[in-house]
Motif scaffolding. Sequence first.
Motif, PDB file in Angstrom:
ATOM      1  N   SER A   1     -10.705  -6.726   8.889  1.00  0.00           N
ATOM      2  CA  SER A   1     -10.581  -5.279   8.665  1.00  0.00           C
ATOM      3  C   SER A   1      -9.586  -4.633   9.623  1.00  0.00           C
TER       4      SER A   1
ATOM      5  N   LEU B   1      -6.095  -5.655   8.672  1.00  0.00           N
ATOM      6  CA  LEU B   1      -5.592  -4.888   7.526  1.00  0.00           C
ATOM      7  C   LEU B   1      -5.073  -3.527   7.980  1.00  0.00           C
TER       8      LEU B   1
ATOM      9  N   GLU C   1      -1.167  -2.399   7.642  1.00  0.00           N
ATOM     10  CA  GLU C   1      -0.792  -1.216   6.859  1.00  0.00           C
ATOM     11  C   GLU C   1       0.016  -0.238   7.699  1.00  0.00           C
TER      12      GLU C   1
ATOM     13  N   ASP D   1       3.907   0.688   6.773  1.00  0.00           N
ATOM     14  CA  ASP D   1       4.177   2.072   6.370  1.00  0.00           C
ATOM     15  C   ASP D   1       5.187   2.757   7.278  1.00  0.00           C
TER      16      ASP D   1
ATOM     17  N   ALA E   1      -2.505  -9.489   2.379  1.00  0.00           N
ATOM     18  CA  ALA E   1      -3.133  -8.580   1.415  1.00  0.00           C
ATOM     19  C   ALA E   1      -2.483  -7.200   1.445  1.00  0.00           C
ATOM     20  N   ALA E   2      -2.185  -6.702   2.647  1.00  0.00           N
ATOM     21  CA  ALA E   2      -1.538  -5.397   2.773  1.00  0.00           C
ATOM     22  C   ALA E   2      -0.161  -5.411   2.111  1.00  0.00           C
TER      23      ALA E   2
ATOM     24  N   TYR F   1       0.769  -7.402  -0.367  1.00  0.00           N
ATOM     25  CA  TYR F   1       0.543  -7.506  -1.811  1.00  0.00           C
ATOM     26  C   TYR F   1       0.266  -6.134  -2.422  1.00  0.00           C
ATOM     27  N   ARG F   2      -0.547  -5.336  -1.726  1.00  0.00           N
ATOM     28  CA  ARG F   2      -0.878  -3.999  -2.239  1.00  0.00           C
ATOM     29  C   ARG F   2       0.353  -3.106  -2.334  1.00  0.00           C
ATOM     30  N   ARG F   3       1.341  -3.378  -1.516  1.00  0.00           N
ATOM     31  CA  ARG F   3       2.559  -2.563  -1.500  1.00  0.00           C
ATOM     32  C   ARG F   3       3.685  -3.222  -2.287  1.00  0.00           C
ATOM     33  N   HIS F   4       3.371  -4.279  -3.012  1.00  0.00           N
ATOM     34  CA  HIS F   4       4.353  -4.999  -3.839  1.00  0.00           C
ATOM     35  C   HIS F   4       5.518  -5.521  -2.985  1.00  0.00           C
TER      36      HIS F   4
END
Length: 342
Positions: free
Chosen positions: A226, A229, A233, A237, A258-259, A261-264
């Motif tokens: 957690s 992540l 992020e 960002d 994973a972070a 992947y979420r942001r392509h």
Amino acid sequence: MTQTSRRSTMVDVAREAGVSLKTVSRVLNEEIYVREETRLAVLEAAEKLNYKLNQAARTLRAGSAQIVALLVNNPSPSYLENVHLGALKQCHDLSMQLVVDECPDGIEGVKRILKNLTPVGLIITPPLCDDPEVIALLESQHVSYVLIAPNDPHAVRLSVNIDDVAAAREITEYLLNLGHRRIGYIRGHPDHGASGKRYQGYCEALAKFGLEPDEDLIRQGFFDYSTGLQCAESLLDMEKPPTAIFASNDDMAAATIAAAYRRHIDVPGQLSIVGFDDTSIAAIISPQLTTVRQPISELAARAVSLLSDNSSRRLSGDKSEDIVFLDHSVIERDSAAAPPAQ
């Protein structure tokens, strides 16, 4: 089909019951903090596999077994699984019994173990291994112990380690040699001695290439998914994000993937990610993780052997030190590549 060609182990029981090794150990030791349905599942699995659970429990209660207590307090499930498995296998080979105890309350947990058991010795993992109250208690009661990865290996007689500074330096240099210069870093739990050493290795590698650590690229994690992540992020960002991120354990590196992947964000086409430990998660995520292989299971197994050897040596008055360092290596997989062309 259940295999009958070899003697079943606690590992087999854990797999059959769908629980952790720690849970099987708790049932074996008749601890009270186990749900009834879980206890029944373990007992049914043991019976199915013809695992001699009751006999082992009687041996423990009778005090006739050599008991090794493994004390853990670590947020990484992957680390705990590996250290548990290594200690368990070595105890089995040496006909010793392993008791595992989580000690979120620090020294109080250690006192509880010493009150309820008479172990041949304790294996203590980070961050408990760097708690001066714990060490002082064990010394005052003349209890044998081995520390896994203490901050200062030479401050005690028995410890097993890797060179965290060198390992972190090598994997950072790996990224630098690929061409990365903006390398984000996610620090580990500040109570763990390894966290400072890995950060030191990261800084030393940057210095070798004439670079200064950029505080904007550094985040504080706690060796769990957690916080990894959250840190990833925050880095991704940024107006000018890093081209590579070194997360100082695999759980946080998996969270970084994973972070992305979420942001392509393509890994490793747009972002390289590396970790540390080479736990099971490193090979099952996609892309598979480039990481430092720390031989966690072997460290735990060697700690059990040191306890066994030390028990024999103490009878002869031998108080020599055993400071063991095991080799690490950089495992290249699919999560790191040259930075994208600017």
